[in-house]
Design a protein around this motif. Structure first.
Motif, PDB file in Angstrom:
ATOM      1  N   ASP A  93      -9.563  -4.581  -2.711  1.00  0.00           N
ATOM      2  CA  ASP A  93     -11.028  -4.614  -2.713  1.00  0.00           C
ATOM      3  C   ASP A  93     -11.578  -5.722  -3.606  1.00  0.00           C
ATOM      4  N   ARG A  94     -10.846  -6.073  -4.669  1.00  0.00           N
ATOM      5  CA  ARG A  94     -11.387  -7.062  -5.618  1.00  0.00           C
ATOM      6  C   ARG A  94     -10.785  -8.458  -5.463  1.00  0.00           C
ATOM      7  N   GLU A 142      -3.328   3.894  -3.980  1.00  0.00           N
ATOM      8  CA  GLU A 142      -4.719   3.600  -4.334  1.00  0.00           C
ATOM      9  C   GLU A 142      -4.833   2.391  -5.251  1.00  0.00           C
ATOM     10  N   ARG A 176      -4.911  -0.519  -2.984  1.00  0.00           N
ATOM     11  CA  ARG A 176      -6.156  -0.559  -2.216  1.00  0.00           C
ATOM     12  C   ARG A 176      -7.307  -1.080  -3.078  1.00  0.00           C
ATOM     13  N   GLN A 177      -7.371  -0.656  -4.332  1.00  0.00           N
ATOM     14  CA  GLN A 177      -8.407  -1.158  -5.242  1.00  0.00           C
ATOM     15  C   GLN A 177      -8.201  -2.650  -5.521  1.00  0.00           C
ATOM     16  N   THR A 234       0.841  -1.200   0.000  1.00  0.00           N
ATOM     17  CA  THR A 234       0.000   0.000   0.000  1.00  0.00           C
ATOM     18  C   THR A 234       0.874   1.248   0.000  1.00  0.00           C
TER      19      THR A 234
END
Length: 197
Positions: A187-188, A180, A183-184, A175
């Motif tokens: 999320d997936r 970002e 981080r994305q 990170t």
């Protein structure tokens, strides 16, 4: 000469460990040629790596070579060895795939290399840490291939120690490096088991 189920499990474990090392060796050599720009090695990192090495190589290696410790021996079963072989060699296959995907980004420790890229293809499209998944599969396979409770639990304990001491730090490092974008990606994807964890 008839081979016992127990001997078959031990031979398969040895073949798998040799395959594991043959896969890793060229990546270790190549990694030394790529400059490290971020190094987050620590005592806990070394402890985790040492625990994994002890539980997944040293303890079972001693057991296969000497039969020690006999106290944890149990009867080997053909179905257990067959399932263990499947898990172990599927773990070896995944181990190879992760190395191929990472290429020059691979490191044995918590490091970011020069021109490091975020890898999100192949096994990384579903899970963030497929190498840990491969270690988990190897540890489960070891527990089934080697008919000794102590040796089986040593592999699982070694994996768990490495995973829980490193995964949060590794994700923080990624990170910090990719922001970002990482981080994305988090999320997936899941950590080590697709769609579950």
């Amino acid at each position: 000469m008839n081979m016992s189920v127990e001997n078959a499990g031990q031979i398969l474990w040895v073949l798998g460990i040799v395959a594991w090392y043959v896969i890793r060796f060229p990546f270790e050599r190549r990694a030394r040629r790529t400059r490290v720009v971020v190094n987050r090695r620590s005592l806990t990192d070394r402890i985790g790596l040492g625990a994994a090495l002890a539980g997944m190589a040293v303890v079972p290696g001693i057991y296969v070579a000497t039969g020690f410790p006999k106290a944890g021996d149990h009867a080997a079963s053909a179905w257990g060895v067959a399932l263990g072989a499947f898990l172990f060699f599927a773990g070896v296959w995944l181990f190879r795939r992760t190395h191929k995907e990472l290429g020059k980004n691979w490191s044995i420790s918590l490091e970011i290399r020069e021109k490091h890229k975020l890898i999100s293809g192949g096994p990384y499209s579903l899970i963030r840490h497929p190498m840990y998944t491969s270690f988990f599969m190897l540890a489960l396979g070891q527990a089934l291939l080697l008919a000794n409770w102590i040796v089986g639990l040593a592999g699982l304990a070694g994996f768990a120690t490495l995973f829980f001491l490193r995964v949060d730090k590794e994700e923080r490092m990624m990170t910090d490096t990719f922001g970002e974008e990482y981080r994305q990606y988090m999320d997936r994807t899941k950590r080590i088991i697709p769609y579950i964890y």
